[in-house]
Design an enzyme around this catalytic site. Structure first.
Site, short mmCIF file in Angstrom:
data_model
loop_
_atom_site.label_atom_id
_atom_site.label_comp_id
_atom_site.label_asym_id
_atom_site.label_seq_id
_atom_site.Cartn_x
_atom_site.Cartn_y
_atom_site.Cartn_z
N GLU A 3 0.84 -1.19 0.00
CA GLU A 3 0.00 0.00 0.00
C GLU A 3 0.89 1.25 0.00
O GLU A 3 2.09 1.16 -0.22
CB GLU A 3 -0.96 -0.04 1.19
CG GLU A 3 -1.92 -1.24 1.12
CD GLU A 3 -2.98 -1.22 2.22
OE1 GLU A 3 -3.21 -0.16 2.82
OE2 GLU A 3 -3.57 -2.29 2.49
N LYS A 58 -0.52 4.60 -4.91
CA LYS A 58 0.25 3.36 -4.73
C LYS A 58 1.19 3.10 -5.90
O LYS A 58 1.66 1.98 -6.09
CB LYS A 58 -0.70 2.17 -4.58
CG LYS A 58 -1.69 2.30 -3.42
CD LYS A 58 -2.65 1.12 -3.42
CE LYS A 58 -3.79 1.33 -2.44
NZ LYS A 58 -4.76 0.21 -2.47
N ARG A 261 -13.50 -7.65 0.75
CA ARG A 261 -12.31 -7.68 1.60
C ARG A 261 -12.71 -7.96 3.04
O ARG A 261 -13.87 -7.82 3.41
CB ARG A 261 -11.56 -6.34 1.56
CG ARG A 261 -11.04 -5.91 0.21
CD ARG A 261 -10.40 -4.55 0.33
NE ARG A 261 -9.78 -4.09 -0.90
CZ ARG A 261 -10.39 -3.45 -1.86
NH1 ARG A 261 -11.70 -3.18 -1.74
NH2 ARG A 261 -9.75 -3.05 -2.94
#
EC number: 3.2.2.23
Length: 271
Positions: A3, A58, A261
């Site tokens: 990340e 990112k 997620r």
């Protein structure tokens, strides 16, 4: 998946050895990456001097004196290795200078690179609609209030929307929401102005601490010099389901599926 802190740490590690150096050789080894290497990548890089390195969300950025920028994304398992003792079968891109060798290693091959004109970087499709950087001055209460106004979507999912805030991922959103005491299922449009202020502070604190710690080494990620990041030792909720909340309030960390997620939170202190 690496990340923002992991990419920032990677860029800083590369810059120590690559900035100001002339690239003498470029080798691409695998045609079956997530996206093929851009045509002419080796020709564009070889002979060029790296003038600076940077990061957007990112994505890592390597700027050359030819007014071109190589964008790289580490995918699920990618990392850069500096002066590796041996070549790894997963080293898909090699960049050499007079003194150093840089290998982009990616066992799962979800990472990729692109080459764009530096002046057109803001118009690159991945950046054109991207929200403000979480560590920059553009992330304000006013921005979040406008972006979240009327939103019924959960605040956790709103924060993962790169058009609202650039670069936030699952780990650091879970951690920031815990620090701000906000329930991840709360509708984004119902988060108060005061809570948004706490949230912005929490986001910045969590990201800055992780960068100082070298990121979070969970599976494949390591810094370019091979060192592991140790922010994972500071996790308050991520991956801690069933364990007591560190606030010692009697809460127990829970996990649930959200937007494809896992989300971790404390039902006692996050409301």
């Amino acid at each position: 998946m690496p990340e923002l802190p992991e990419v920032e740490t990677t860029v800083r590690g590369l810059a120590r050895f690559l900035q100001g150096e002339r690239i003498t050789r470029t080798v691409t080894n695998r045609p079956d990456m997530r996206f093929p290497f851009p045509d002419g990548l080796g020709q564009a890089l070889t002979g060029a001097t790296v003038v600076s390195l940077g990061r957007r969300a990112k994505y890592g950025l390597i700027h050359t004196d030819r007014d071109q920028t190589m964008i790289f994304h580490l995918g699920m398992s990618g990392r850069w290795r500096i002066d590796p003792d041996e070549t790894d079968k997963h080293d898909h891109l090699l960049i050499e200078t007079a003194d150093h060798r840089f290998a982009l290693c990616d066992p799962r091959r979800f990472g990729w690179v692109d080459l764009v004109g530096t002046q057109a970087l803001d118009q690159w499709p991945g950046f054109a609609a991207m929200g403000p950087e979480p560590l920059g001055d553009a992330l304000t209460i006013e921005h979040l209030r406008a972006a979240l106004s009327g939103r019924k979507q959960a605040i956790k999912l709103c924060l993962l929307d790169q058009a609202i805030v650039a670069g936030l991922g699952n780990i650091y959103v879970c951690e920031a929401l815990w620090h701000a005491r906000i329930h991840p299922r709360k509708a984004g449009g119902r988060v108060s102005k005061q809570a948004l202020s706490l949230l912005i502070t929490a986001i910045r604190d969590v990201l800055e601490q992780s960068i100082r710690d070298g990121g979070s080494s969970l599976r494949d990620y390591a810094q370019p010099d091979g060192e592991l990041g140790y922010f994972a030792t500071r996790f308050q909720v991520y991956g801690r389901d069933g364990q007591p909340c560190h606030r010692d309030d009697g809460g127990t960390i829970r996990r649930f599926a959200q937007g494809g997620r896992s989300t971790w939170y404390c039902p006692r202190c996050q409301r």
